[in-house]
Design a protein around this motif. Structure first.
Motif, PDB file in Angstrom:
ATOM      1  N   ASP A 174      38.242  45.961  53.576  1.00 57.10           N
ATOM      2  CA  ASP A 174      38.527  44.537  53.594  1.00 57.10           C
ATOM      3  C   ASP A 174      38.834  44.146  52.152  1.00 57.10           C
ATOM      4  O   ASP A 174      37.935  43.820  51.369  1.00 57.10           O
ATOM      5  CB  ASP A 174      37.324  43.767  54.145  1.00 57.10           C
ATOM      6  N   ILE A 175      40.098  44.229  51.800  1.00 53.04           N
ATOM      7  CA  ILE A 175      40.519  44.033  50.408  1.00 53.04           C
ATOM      8  C   ILE A 175      40.090  42.668  49.896  1.00 53.04           C
ATOM      9  O   ILE A 175      39.565  42.553  48.790  1.00 53.04           O
ATOM     10  CB  ILE A 175      42.040  44.225  50.259  1.00 53.04           C
ATOM     11  N   GLU A 176      40.325  41.634  50.683  1.00 50.94           N
ATOM     12  CA  GLU A 176      39.999  40.286  50.219  1.00 50.94           C
ATOM     13  C   GLU A 176      38.498  40.141  49.947  1.00 50.94           C
ATOM     14  O   GLU A 176      38.100  39.623  48.904  1.00 50.94           O
ATOM     15  CB  GLU A 176      40.450  39.239  51.237  1.00 50.94           C
ATOM     16  N   ARG A 177      37.681  40.635  50.844  1.00 50.81           N
ATOM     17  CA  ARG A 177      36.231  40.548  50.645  1.00 50.81           C
ATOM     18  C   ARG A 177      35.800  41.309  49.396  1.00 50.81           C
ATOM     19  O   ARG A 177      35.039  40.804  48.566  1.00 50.81           O
ATOM     20  CB  ARG A 177      35.477  41.086  51.863  1.00 50.81           C
ATOM     21  N   GLU A 178      36.315  42.513  49.232  1.00 46.15           N
ATOM     22  CA  GLU A 178      35.951  43.331  48.074  1.00 46.15           C
ATOM     23  C   GLU A 178      36.455  42.717  46.776  1.00 46.15           C
ATOM     24  O   GLU A 178      35.744  42.703  45.770  1.00 46.15           O
ATOM     25  CB  GLU A 178      36.480  44.756  48.237  1.00 46.15           C
ATOM     26  N   PHE A 179      37.678  42.183  46.804  1.00 48.71           N
ATOM     27  CA  PHE A 179      38.217  41.592  45.587  1.00 48.71           C
ATOM     28  C   PHE A 179      37.485  40.300  45.239  1.00 48.71           C
ATOM     29  O   PHE A 179      37.261  40.008  44.065  1.00 48.71           O
ATOM     30  CB  PHE A 179      39.723  41.349  45.700  1.00 48.71           C
ATOM     31  N   ASN A 180      37.086  39.531  46.255  1.00 49.97           N
ATOM     32  CA  ASN A 180      36.275  38.332  46.003  1.00 49.97           C
ATOM     33  C   ASN A 180      35.018  38.699  45.230  1.00 49.97           C
ATOM     34  O   ASN A 180      34.613  38.001  44.295  1.00 49.97           O
ATOM     35  CB  ASN A 180      35.889  37.637  47.306  1.00 49.97           C
ATOM     36  N   SER A 181      34.412  39.801  45.604  1.00 50.47           N
ATOM     37  CA  SER A 181      33.210  40.271  44.923  1.00 50.47           C
ATOM     38  C   SER A 181      33.508  40.629  43.468  1.00 50.47           C
ATOM     39  O   SER A 181      32.748  40.279  42.557  1.00 50.47           O
ATOM     40  CB  SER A 181      32.642  41.481  45.674  1.00 50.47           C
ATOM     41  N   VAL A 182      34.625  41.304  43.249  1.00 52.56           N
ATOM     42  CA  VAL A 182      35.028  41.669  41.886  1.00 52.56           C
ATOM     43  C   VAL A 182      35.263  40.407  41.056  1.00 52.56           C
ATOM     44  O   VAL A 182      34.841  40.320  39.897  1.00 52.56           O
ATOM     45  CB  VAL A 182      36.296  42.561  41.912  1.00 52.56           C
ATOM     46  N   VAL A 183      35.917  39.423  41.642  1.00 49.89           N
ATOM     47  CA  VAL A 183      36.209  38.175  40.930  1.00 49.89           C
ATOM     48  C   VAL A 183      34.904  37.488  40.527  1.00 49.89           C
ATOM     49  O   VAL A 183      34.738  37.079  39.382  1.00 49.89           O
ATOM     50  CB  VAL A 183      37.089  37.247  41.796  1.00 49.89           C
ATOM     51  N   ARG A 184      33.979  37.366  41.478  1.00 49.51           N
ATOM     52  CA  ARG A 184      32.693  36.725  41.179  1.00 49.51           C
ATOM     53  C   ARG A 184      31.962  37.474  40.074  1.00 49.51           C
ATOM     54  O   ARG A 184      31.425  36.866  39.147  1.00 49.51           O
ATOM     55  CB  ARG A 184      31.818  36.666  42.427  1.00 49.51           C
TER      56      ARG A 184
END
Length: 145
Positions: free
Chosen positions: A7-17
């Motif tokens: 889930d790219i969006e979920r994983e990238f959201n985590s990276v952003v945070r």
């Protein structure tokens, strides 16, 4: 063999945070009335939009039919030896035919880039971040072309 997708969006959201960025949908207390981008990085003054490429429509029947038409026209006029696209036939195609083929097979990508540009621009305007730069993030999740 099956393709494992994350889930790219979920994983990238985590990276952003984790990197001090803001996930805009978590930041706004309402559903925005404007086409919004996905992220803001205040320390870098960046508004970013993530596009996940999951469907390879280069090979859609509609695109292939349009491409076949151009190749068959060039073949019937004797410009290329075969209505099959390969390196040799590509080199023999007139520039206008190459341009038409390129436009057919890149239309979806251009549309997505234009949408991302709108989302970034509107987010900068609505959130009063006009001095921020825009960043388009592309994640390829299964597009082979």
């Amino acid at each position: 063999m099956s393709i494992v997708r994350i889930d790219i969006e979920r994983e990238f959201n985590s990276v952003v945070r984790d990197s001090g960025g803001v996930v805009i949908q978590e930041y706004l207390p309402y559903s925005p009335t404007f086409p919004n981008a996905d992220y803001v990085f205040h320390s870098e003054k960046i508004v970013a939009e993530l596009k996940c490429l999951t469907e390879d429509n280069v090979y859609s029947e509609e695109n292939l039919e349009k491409g076949r038409y151009i190749l068959e026209m060039c073949h019937s006029r004797g410009i290329i030896d075969s209505p099959t696209l390969d390196l040799d036939s590509w080199k023999k195609l007139p520039k206008d035919a190459q341009t038409k083929l390129y436009e057919i097979f890149t239309r979806n990508m251009k549309r997505r880039i234009a949408k991302a540009n709108r989302q970034i621009r509107e987010t900068k305007r609505e959130l009063h971040l006009t001095d921020y730069s825009g960043l388009l993030l592309l994640a390829n999740d299964g597009v082979a072309s």
